[in-house]
Design an enzyme around this catalytic site. Sequence first.
Site, PDB file in Angstrom:
ATOM      1  N   ASN A   9       0.874  -1.364   0.136  1.00  0.00           N
ATOM      2  CA  ASN A   9       0.074  -0.069  -0.033  1.00  0.00           C
ATOM      3  C   ASN A   9       1.035   1.413   0.017  1.00  0.00           C
ATOM      4  OD1 ASN A   9      -1.702   2.145   0.634  1.00  0.00           O
ATOM      5  ND2 ASN A   9      -2.171   1.759   2.657  1.00  0.00           N
ATOM      6  N   TRP A  10       0.836   1.933  -1.192  1.00  0.00           N
ATOM      7  CA  TRP A  10       1.916   2.989  -1.206  1.00  0.00           C
ATOM      8  C   TRP A  10       1.321   4.194  -0.845  1.00  0.00           C
ATOM      9  CZ3 TRP A  10       4.050   2.974  -6.871  1.00  0.00           C
ATOM     10  CH2 TRP A  10       5.247   1.991  -7.061  1.00  0.00           C
ATOM     11  N   LYS A  11      -0.021   4.452  -0.255  1.00  0.00           N
ATOM     12  CA  LYS A  11      -0.530   5.536   0.444  1.00  0.00           C
ATOM     13  C   LYS A  11      -0.296   6.689  -0.512  1.00  0.00           C
ATOM     14  CE  LYS A  11       0.604   3.462   4.910  1.00  0.00           C
ATOM     15  NZ  LYS A  11       0.510   3.678   6.356  1.00  0.00           N
ATOM     16  N   HIS A  96      -9.269   0.851   4.896  1.00  0.00           N
ATOM     17  CA  HIS A  96      -7.973   1.245   5.651  1.00  0.00           C
ATOM     18  C   HIS A  96      -8.391   1.960   6.752  1.00  0.00           C
ATOM     19  CE1 HIS A  96      -4.025   2.267   6.298  1.00  0.00           C
ATOM     20  NE2 HIS A  96      -3.623   1.262   5.725  1.00  0.00           N
ATOM     21  N   GLU A  98      -6.636   4.544   7.979  1.00  0.00           N
ATOM     22  CA  GLU A  98      -6.529   5.952   7.532  1.00  0.00           C
ATOM     23  C   GLU A  98      -7.842   6.570   7.044  1.00  0.00           C
ATOM     24  OE1 GLU A  98      -2.873   5.555   5.585  1.00  0.00           O
ATOM     25  OE2 GLU A  98      -1.623   4.818   7.468  1.00  0.00           O
ATOM     26  N   GLU A 168      -5.225  -4.991  10.303  1.00  0.00           N
ATOM     27  CA  GLU A 168      -4.344  -4.238  10.536  1.00  0.00           C
ATOM     28  C   GLU A 168      -4.459  -3.585  12.056  1.00  0.00           C
ATOM     29  OE1 GLU A 168      -2.333  -2.971   6.497  1.00  0.00           O
ATOM     30  OE2 GLU A 168      -4.095  -1.314   7.084  1.00  0.00           O
ATOM     31  N   GLY A 174       2.713   2.278  10.660  1.00  0.00           N
ATOM     32  CA  GLY A 174       3.555   3.271  10.386  1.00  0.00           C
ATOM     33  C   GLY A 174       4.230   3.608  11.722  1.00  0.00           C
ATOM     34  N   SER A 214       3.793  -2.384  10.021  1.00  0.00           N
ATOM     35  CA  SER A 214       5.248  -2.279  10.301  1.00  0.00           C
ATOM     36  C   SER A 214       5.583  -3.627   9.913  1.00  0.00           C
ATOM     37  CB  SER A 214       5.432  -1.971  11.811  1.00  0.00           C
ATOM     38  OG  SER A 214       4.871  -0.587  11.899  1.00  0.00           O
ATOM     39  N   GLY A 235       2.973  -1.011   4.279  1.00  0.00           N
ATOM     40  CA  GLY A 235       3.012   0.409   3.924  1.00  0.00           C
ATOM     41  C   GLY A 235       4.253   0.876   3.620  1.00  0.00           C
ATOM     42  N   GLY A 236       5.120   1.104   4.379  1.00  0.00           N
ATOM     43  CA  GLY A 236       6.284   2.146   4.601  1.00  0.00           C
ATOM     44  C   GLY A 236       7.339   0.982   3.743  1.00  0.00           C
TER      45      GLY A 236
END
Length: 250
Positions: A9-11, A96, A98, A168, A174, A214, A235-236
């Site tokens: 997930n590149w956000k 998600h 967010e 999640e 993150g 993470s 993500g990251g």
Amino acid sequence: MRTPLMAGNWKMFKTPAETTAFFEKFLPLVAQSTHADVAICPPFVNIAAAVEATKGSRVGVGGQNCYWQNKEGAFTGEVTPAMLKAAGCQYVIIGHSERRQYFGETDATVLARTKAALEAGLTPMVCVGELLADRESGKTNDVLTTQFTGGIAGLTPEEFAKIVIAYEPVWAIGTGKVATPEIAQDTHKAIRDLVEAKFGKDAAAAVRILYGGSVKPDNVTGLMAKPDIDGALVGGAALKAEDFAGVVNF
Ligand code: PEP
């Protein structure tokens, strides 16, 4: 046997040129990785570049959200699942944390978006997960039950068979604080139990439940060793080709 799914997930990161550059490095690193399905969910504006770059590869492309109907209309800023499909996507992330935290996503809209995504032929990755306060006050299972009941249980058995669930924990997203494999396994098992109670044993045995929060090359192996963890939503660590390849090749 459930085939693992490793999804990035590149956000809200990267341009189209950076997308192309990522895949130039990433694809050779996962060319032999037939043990898992692999997907990247870039921002909408990078989908064309991602689809072009991944043509002929095993890597799928997904959206990070979609509208809850496929009919076009006057809904500024929204994208239908059918548009994602036409653009070459196979997947879409739905609900998600967010989106729930910052954009008013609710369990009801998660359910509606999931149904619309399925109607368009996409594979929805439906996200659930508790806040730190929920976990600390012993409410994790209550929160997951509420999210499951409102966001997933309204699917038909045929619809449910086509989704992926992503667990999640919000406190792990993150933050660098990955859930221990034991915590993740316990929670995945609890989610699988919810699935079994609603959709039956076969559905529970078949559904892929991804862990997200993470995940990195150095912690993915312990997570993937657990019987109810069927992949990762990352993500990251999905932003760098070497890191995400390290996760895929756990
Ligand atoms: C995510 O965005 O879904 C996520 C899990 O992020 P990170 O891996 O950076 O915690």
